[in-house]
Motif scaffolding. Structure first.
Motif, PDB file in Angstrom:
ATOM      1  N   ASN A  96      69.700   5.102 -11.306  1.00 58.22           N
ATOM      2  CA  ASN A  96      69.552   4.072 -10.279  1.00 58.22           C
ATOM      3  C   ASN A  96      68.797   2.861 -10.829  1.00 58.22           C
ATOM      4  O   ASN A  96      67.870   2.347 -10.222  1.00 58.22           O
ATOM      5  CB  ASN A  96      68.856   4.646  -9.043  1.00 58.22           C
ATOM      6  N   LEU A  97      69.210   2.413 -12.023  1.00 62.96           N
ATOM      7  CA  LEU A  97      68.551   1.290 -12.676  1.00 62.96           C
ATOM      8  C   LEU A  97      68.974  -0.023 -12.040  1.00 62.96           C
ATOM      9  O   LEU A  97      70.081  -0.144 -11.519  1.00 62.96           O
ATOM     10  CB  LEU A  97      68.879   1.265 -14.176  1.00 62.96           C
ATOM     11  N   PRO A  98      68.098  -1.014 -12.095  1.00 55.63           N
ATOM     12  CA  PRO A  98      68.449  -2.317 -11.512  1.00 55.63           C
ATOM     13  C   PRO A  98      69.642  -2.923 -12.247  1.00 55.63           C
ATOM     14  O   PRO A  98      69.784  -2.777 -13.460  1.00 55.63           O
ATOM     15  CB  PRO A  98      67.184  -3.154 -11.710  1.00 55.63           C
ATOM     16  N   ARG A  99      70.476  -3.597 -11.478  1.00 53.51           N
ATOM     17  CA  ARG A  99      71.651  -4.222 -12.071  1.00 53.51           C
ATOM     18  C   ARG A  99      72.071  -5.373 -11.174  1.00 53.51           C
ATOM     19  O   ARG A  99      72.114  -5.244  -9.954  1.00 53.51           O
ATOM     20  CB  ARG A  99      72.766  -3.191 -12.198  1.00 53.51           C
ATOM     21  N   ALA A 100      72.387  -6.495 -11.792  1.00 54.40           N
ATOM     22  CA  ALA A 100      72.918  -7.663 -11.089  1.00 54.40           C
ATOM     23  C   ALA A 100      74.099  -8.168 -11.909  1.00 54.40           C
ATOM     24  O   ALA A 100      73.902  -8.843 -12.920  1.00 54.40           O
ATOM     25  CB  ALA A 100      71.855  -8.743 -10.938  1.00 54.40           C
ATOM     26  N   GLY A 101      75.298  -7.779 -11.536  1.00 52.84           N
ATOM     27  CA  GLY A 101      76.474  -8.128 -12.324  1.00 52.84           C
ATOM     28  C   GLY A 101      76.428  -7.401 -13.656  1.00 52.84           C
ATOM     29  O   GLY A 101      76.288  -6.194 -13.713  1.00 52.84           O
ATOM     30  N   GLU A 102      76.488  -8.162 -14.723  1.00 48.87           N
ATOM     31  CA  GLU A 102      76.437  -7.577 -16.073  1.00 48.87           C
ATOM     32  C   GLU A 102      75.024  -7.607 -16.653  1.00 48.87           C
ATOM     33  O   GLU A 102      74.843  -7.338 -17.835  1.00 48.87           O
ATOM     34  CB  GLU A 102      77.399  -8.326 -17.001  1.00 48.87           C
ATOM     35  N   ALA A 103      74.039  -7.938 -15.858  1.00 49.72           N
ATOM     36  CA  ALA A 103      72.646  -8.017 -16.322  1.00 49.72           C
ATOM     37  C   ALA A 103      71.780  -7.083 -15.476  1.00 49.72           C
ATOM     38  O   ALA A 103      72.250  -6.483 -14.510  1.00 49.72           O
ATOM     39  CB  ALA A 103      72.135  -9.451 -16.221  1.00 49.72           C
ATOM     40  N   ARG A 114      75.739   3.022 -21.040  1.00 43.72           N
ATOM     41  CA  ARG A 114      77.166   3.242 -20.816  1.00 43.72           C
ATOM     42  C   ARG A 114      77.265   4.465 -19.916  1.00 43.72           C
ATOM     43  O   ARG A 114      76.470   5.403 -20.029  1.00 43.72           O
ATOM     44  CB  ARG A 114      77.929   3.399 -22.098  1.00 43.72           C
ATOM     45  N   PRO A 115      78.195   4.452 -19.015  1.00 47.40           N
ATOM     46  CA  PRO A 115      78.292   5.556 -18.049  1.00 47.40           C
ATOM     47  C   PRO A 115      78.616   6.885 -18.718  1.00 47.40           C
ATOM     48  O   PRO A 115      79.642   7.022 -19.364  1.00 47.40           O
ATOM     49  CB  PRO A 115      79.429   5.120 -17.126  1.00 47.40           C
ATOM     50  N   GLU A 116      77.724   7.841 -18.578  1.00 50.90           N
ATOM     51  CA  GLU A 116      77.912   9.162 -19.172  1.00 50.90           C
ATOM     52  C   GLU A 116      79.100   9.893 -18.567  1.00 50.90           C
ATOM     53  O   GLU A 116      79.765  10.660 -19.253  1.00 50.90           O
ATOM     54  CB  GLU A 116      76.639  10.004 -19.016  1.00 50.90           C
ATOM     55  N   ALA A 117      79.374   9.682 -17.277  1.00 55.26           N
ATOM     56  CA  ALA A 117      80.511  10.357 -16.658  1.00 55.26           C
ATOM     57  C   ALA A 117      81.811   9.951 -17.347  1.00 55.26           C
ATOM     58  O   ALA A 117      82.716  10.772 -17.500  1.00 55.26           O
ATOM     59  CB  ALA A 117      80.566  10.056 -15.162  1.00 55.26           C
ATOM     60  N   GLN A 118      81.904   8.700 -17.781  1.00 56.85           N
ATOM     61  CA  GLN A 118      83.100   8.261 -18.517  1.00 56.85           C
ATOM     62  C   GLN A 118      83.200   8.990 -19.853  1.00 56.85           C
ATOM     63  O   GLN A 118      84.285   9.387 -20.266  1.00 56.85           O
ATOM     64  CB  GLN A 118      83.076   6.753 -18.745  1.00 56.85           C
ATOM     65  N   ASP A 119      82.069   9.169 -20.540  1.00 57.52           N
ATOM     66  CA  ASP A 119      82.066   9.917 -21.801  1.00 57.52           C
ATOM     67  C   ASP A 119      82.555  11.338 -21.566  1.00 57.52           C
ATOM     68  O   ASP A 119      83.334  11.886 -22.348  1.00 57.52           O
ATOM     69  CB  ASP A 119      80.663   9.968 -22.413  1.00 57.52           C
ATOM     70  N   LEU A 120      82.094  11.949 -20.491  1.00 58.17           N
ATOM     71  CA  LEU A 120      82.484  13.322 -20.177  1.00 58.17           C
ATOM     72  C   LEU A 120      83.976  13.395 -19.854  1.00 58.17           C
ATOM     73  O   LEU A 120      84.656  14.334 -20.260  1.00 58.17           O
ATOM     74  CB  LEU A 120      81.642  13.837 -19.003  1.00 58.17           C
ATOM     75  N   ALA A 121      84.497  12.396 -19.161  1.00 62.73           N
ATOM     76  CA  ALA A 121      85.933  12.377 -18.841  1.00 62.73           C
ATOM     77  C   ALA A 121      86.770  12.301 -20.119  1.00 62.73           C
ATOM     78  O   ALA A 121      87.777  12.999 -20.252  1.00 62.73           O
ATOM     79  CB  ALA A 121      86.245  11.209 -17.916  1.00 62.73           C
ATOM     80  N   VAL A 122      86.350  11.478 -21.064  1.00 63.18           N
ATOM     81  CA  VAL A 122      87.071  11.361 -22.334  1.00 63.18           C
ATOM     82  C   VAL A 122      86.974  12.681 -23.099  1.00 63.18           C
ATOM     83  O   VAL A 122      87.965  13.163 -23.658  1.00 63.18           O
ATOM     84  CB  VAL A 122      86.530  10.191 -23.179  1.00 63.18           C
TER      85      VAL A 122
END
Length: 167
Positions: A96-103, A114-122
């Motif tokens: 739940n880290l702060p994020r505003a667009g790409e920053a 990078r999203p770990e769930a995407q790594d797990l899907a690959v």
């Protein structure tokens, strides 16, 4: 000892692991004062105290939060009086880290995620499995509220049977 553009490290991980994972030329021409390389004794309190010390130190111009726990602590504390780079966050969504667009949306904060769930899907595409074991250190689980449950939620669409966390 001479100072470098990167003035200090606050870490919850072994600096030797950081040094061996980094390209040798990164540190070859730099030396960091020993009193600016801090470890946080693998507790949230110790890591927070080390980060506080570096943020308050007028001899430090930027803090490299070289570990997932100190990265999380820095990224979720709000105001940062000087630049902090957190290169080892677990997952911006899990944490739940702060994020505003790409920053990050937080002055003086940059983290690499990078999203770990995407790594797990690959990984599932390459090597199918159904019941993974997820190892989370106690200090990391203490630093990131509900991390095991957040991992479970983030991976729920993958059809995996994640075991309940051990007590």
């Amino acid at each position: 000892m001479t100072s470098s553009p990167i003035r200090s490290f606050a870490t919850a991980t072994c600096l030797l692991a950081l040094a061996t994972a980094a390209p040798p030329h990164l540190f070859a021409q730099q030396s960091l004062p020993d009193d600016k390389i801090l470890e946080g004794d693998w507790t949230v309190q110790g890591i927070s105290a080390a980060l506080d010390r570096l943020l308050a130190d007028p001899g430090v111009s930027v803090v490299i939060a070289a570990g997932p726990i100190v990265g999380h602590i820095a990224a979720t504390r709000g105001h940062l009086p000087k630049p902090v780079v957190a290169p080892y966050v677990v997952d911006q969504d899990y944490q739940n880290l702060p994020r505003a667009g790409e920053a990050t949306g937080v002055a003086n904060l940059v983290y690499i995620a990078r999203p770990e769930a995407q790594d797990l899907a690959v990984f599932l595409e390459v090597t199918p499995f159904e019941r993974p074991a997820v190892l989370i250190s106690e200090p990391l689980a203490e630093a990131i509220d509900d991390l095991p449950e957040r991992v479970r939620e983030a991976t729920s669409g993958l059809g995996l049977d994640l075991p309940k966390p051990a007590s």
